[in-house]
Design an enzyme around this catalytic site. Structure first.
Site, PDB file in Angstrom:
ATOM      1  N   ASP A   1       0.834  -1.207   0.000  1.00 43.30           N
ATOM      2  CA  ASP A   1       0.000   0.000   0.000  1.00 43.30           C
ATOM      3  C   ASP A   1       0.870   1.259   0.000  1.00 43.30           C
ATOM      4  OD1 ASP A   1      -2.335   1.438  -0.021  1.00 43.30           O
ATOM      5  OD2 ASP A   1      -2.662   1.306   2.133  1.00 43.30           O
TER       6      ASP A   1
ATOM      7  N   HIS B   1       2.377   3.509  -9.012  1.00 41.30           N
ATOM      8  CA  HIS B   1       2.262   2.061  -9.268  1.00 41.30           C
ATOM      9  C   HIS B   1       3.487   1.560 -10.046  1.00 41.30           C
ATOM     10  CE1 HIS B   1      -1.629   2.124  -7.506  1.00 41.30           C
ATOM     11  NE2 HIS B   1      -2.212   2.784  -8.484  1.00 41.30           N
TER      12      HIS B   1
ATOM     13  N   LEU C   1      11.480 -20.242  -5.368  1.00 42.34           N
ATOM     14  CA  LEU C   1      10.432 -19.423  -4.749  1.00 42.34           C
ATOM     15  C   LEU C   1       9.087 -19.580  -5.468  1.00 42.34           C
ATOM     16  CD1 LEU C   1       9.771 -16.912  -2.792  1.00 42.34           C
ATOM     17  CD2 LEU C   1      10.190 -15.512  -4.819  1.00 42.34           C
TER      18      LEU C   1
HETATM   19  C1  FPP Z   1      -1.936   0.182  -3.296  1.00 41.86           C
HETATM   20  O1  FPP Z   1      -1.513   1.505  -3.339  1.00 41.86           O
HETATM   21  C2  FPP Z   1      -1.422  -0.598  -4.407  1.00 41.86           C
HETATM   22  C3  FPP Z   1      -2.187  -1.186  -5.359  1.00 41.86           C
HETATM   23  C4  FPP Z   1      -3.650  -1.128  -5.383  1.00 41.86           C
HETATM   24  C5  FPP Z   1      -1.598  -1.916  -6.499  1.00 41.86           C
HETATM   25  C6  FPP Z   1      -0.265  -2.563  -6.255  1.00 41.86           C
HETATM   26  C7  FPP Z   1       0.424  -2.655  -7.559  1.00 41.86           C
HETATM   27  C8  FPP Z   1       1.761  -2.602  -7.726  1.00 41.86           C
HETATM   28  C9  FPP Z   1       2.723  -2.573  -6.617  1.00 41.86           C
HETATM   29  C10 FPP Z   1       2.341  -2.561  -9.090  1.00 41.86           C
HETATM   30  C11 FPP Z   1       2.027  -3.722  -9.924  1.00 41.86           C
HETATM   31  C12 FPP Z   1       2.380  -5.027  -9.356  1.00 41.86           C
HETATM   32  C13 FPP Z   1       2.397  -6.181 -10.061  1.00 41.86           C
HETATM   33  C14 FPP Z   1       2.707  -7.455  -9.374  1.00 41.86           C
HETATM   34  C15 FPP Z   1       2.149  -6.210 -11.512  1.00 41.86           C
HETATM   35  P1  FPP Z   1      -2.633   2.644  -3.349  1.00 41.86           P
HETATM   36  O2  FPP Z   1      -2.899   3.022  -4.758  1.00 41.86           O
HETATM   37  O3  FPP Z   1      -3.818   2.198  -2.564  1.00 41.86           O
HETATM   38  O4  FPP Z   1      -1.870   3.792  -2.602  1.00 41.86           O
HETATM   39  P2  FPP Z   1      -2.502   4.901  -1.659  1.00 41.86           P
HETATM   40  O5  FPP Z   1      -3.038   4.187  -0.443  1.00 41.86           O
HETATM   41  O6  FPP Z   1      -1.320   5.744  -1.332  1.00 41.86           O
HETATM   42  O7  FPP Z   1      -3.552   5.615  -2.450  1.00 41.86           O
END
Ligand code: FPP
Length: 243
Positions: free
Chosen positions: A16, A33, A127
């Site tokens: 997150d 992201h 892994l």
């Molecule tokens: C949460 O941050 C993250 C996500 C909803 C997506 C996670 C995706 C990645 C790390 C990149 C892609 C990964 C793969 C494996 C292809 P948020 O957007 O909720 O952040 P915030 O809480 O700061 O708004």
């Protein structure tokens, strides 16, 4: 002499903080992201070095569809990009890629990519990398319940034979070791419909660090804290039974 630390067999991570990381830099959320994907690469590599057996990452929750359409499509494009770009290297490094979640909502193209990636790496012995995509803990419990209900309805098992063990074996990831440690970055203290059934006895570790800033040292720190926890699985403290 320093005591050797125990490396958890199965670590699950709620990644997150990508959006806030980008906002702090006056960038679009999607660049957070993208930065998050770089962290994924580093953490997967480090997990393999540490000889963690299973790493499960929450990439796209069943609730993420509620985000603005442009962010949803950016996240899905990033997933496709990552699959295309990383699959050869994951395979070369003996990583077994496994996607958990309801992939039927994805395009046929993405579903085929997922199936091919899983098939390519299915015999790898290093892994196990589980990527949770369109995953929700409640969905997982429900799909297991439906399988059990079907078995009862068809007479394959009786209601009494619907045991905790059978139920567990119909859940995602039943073939892997139990989740030892859940890490959540980004400063929130909740599970957000990630693994529910599977984390009944997991240790939980929360850090304020935003996912793009998470690194090897912070991963080490989480494992060190895990090593200070005493896991009782509902039993007694080692010495309590002597009282
Ligand atoms: C949460 O941050 C993250 C996500 C909803 C997506 C996670 C995706 C990645 C790390 C990149 C892609 C990964 C793969 C494996 C292809 P948020 O957007 O909720 O952040 P915030 O809480 O700061 O708004």
């Amino acid at each position: 002499m320093t005591q050797e630390r125990y490396i958890p067999s199965h670590v699950a991570i709620i990644m997150d903080g990508n959006g806030r990381w980008a906002q702090e830099r006056n960038q679009m959320r999607v660049s957070g992201h993208r930065a998050g994907l770089k962290t994924v690469r580093k953490i997967v590599t480090y997990a393999a070095t540490l000889k963690i057996k299973v790493l499960t990452l929450y990439a796209f929750s069943s609730e993420n569809w509620k985000r603005p359409a442009n962010e949803v499509s950016a996240l899905i494009s990033l997933f496709i990009y990552a699959l295309n770009r990383e699959i050869k290297s994951l395979n070369k490094n003996n990583v077994r890629l496994n996607i958990i979640g309801d992939i039927s909502r994805f395009s046929e193209h993405l579903q085929n990519m997922i199936i091919n990636a899983q098939n390519l790496t299915k015999n790898n012995s290093g892994l196990v990398l589980n990527i949770a995509a369109n995953y929700g803990g409640r969905w997982d419990i429900l799909q297991s319940a439906k399988k059990m209900a079907m078995q009862v309805a068809t007479g394959e098992i009786t209601l009494d034979e619907m045991t905790e063990g059978r139920f567990a074996s119909a859940m995602c990831m039943s073939e892997f070791p139990e989740v030892d440690l859940v890490i959540r970055t980004g400063g929130e203290y909740r599970i957000s419909n990630f693994l529910l059934w599977q984390i009944a006895y997991s240790e939980l570790y929360f850090t304020d660090t935003l996912w793009p800033d998470f690194n090897q040292n912070l991963f080490d720190e989480a494992i060190n804290v895990f090593n200070t926890r005493e896991r009782r699985f509902g039993g007694l403290h080692n010495k309590e039974h002597l009282c």
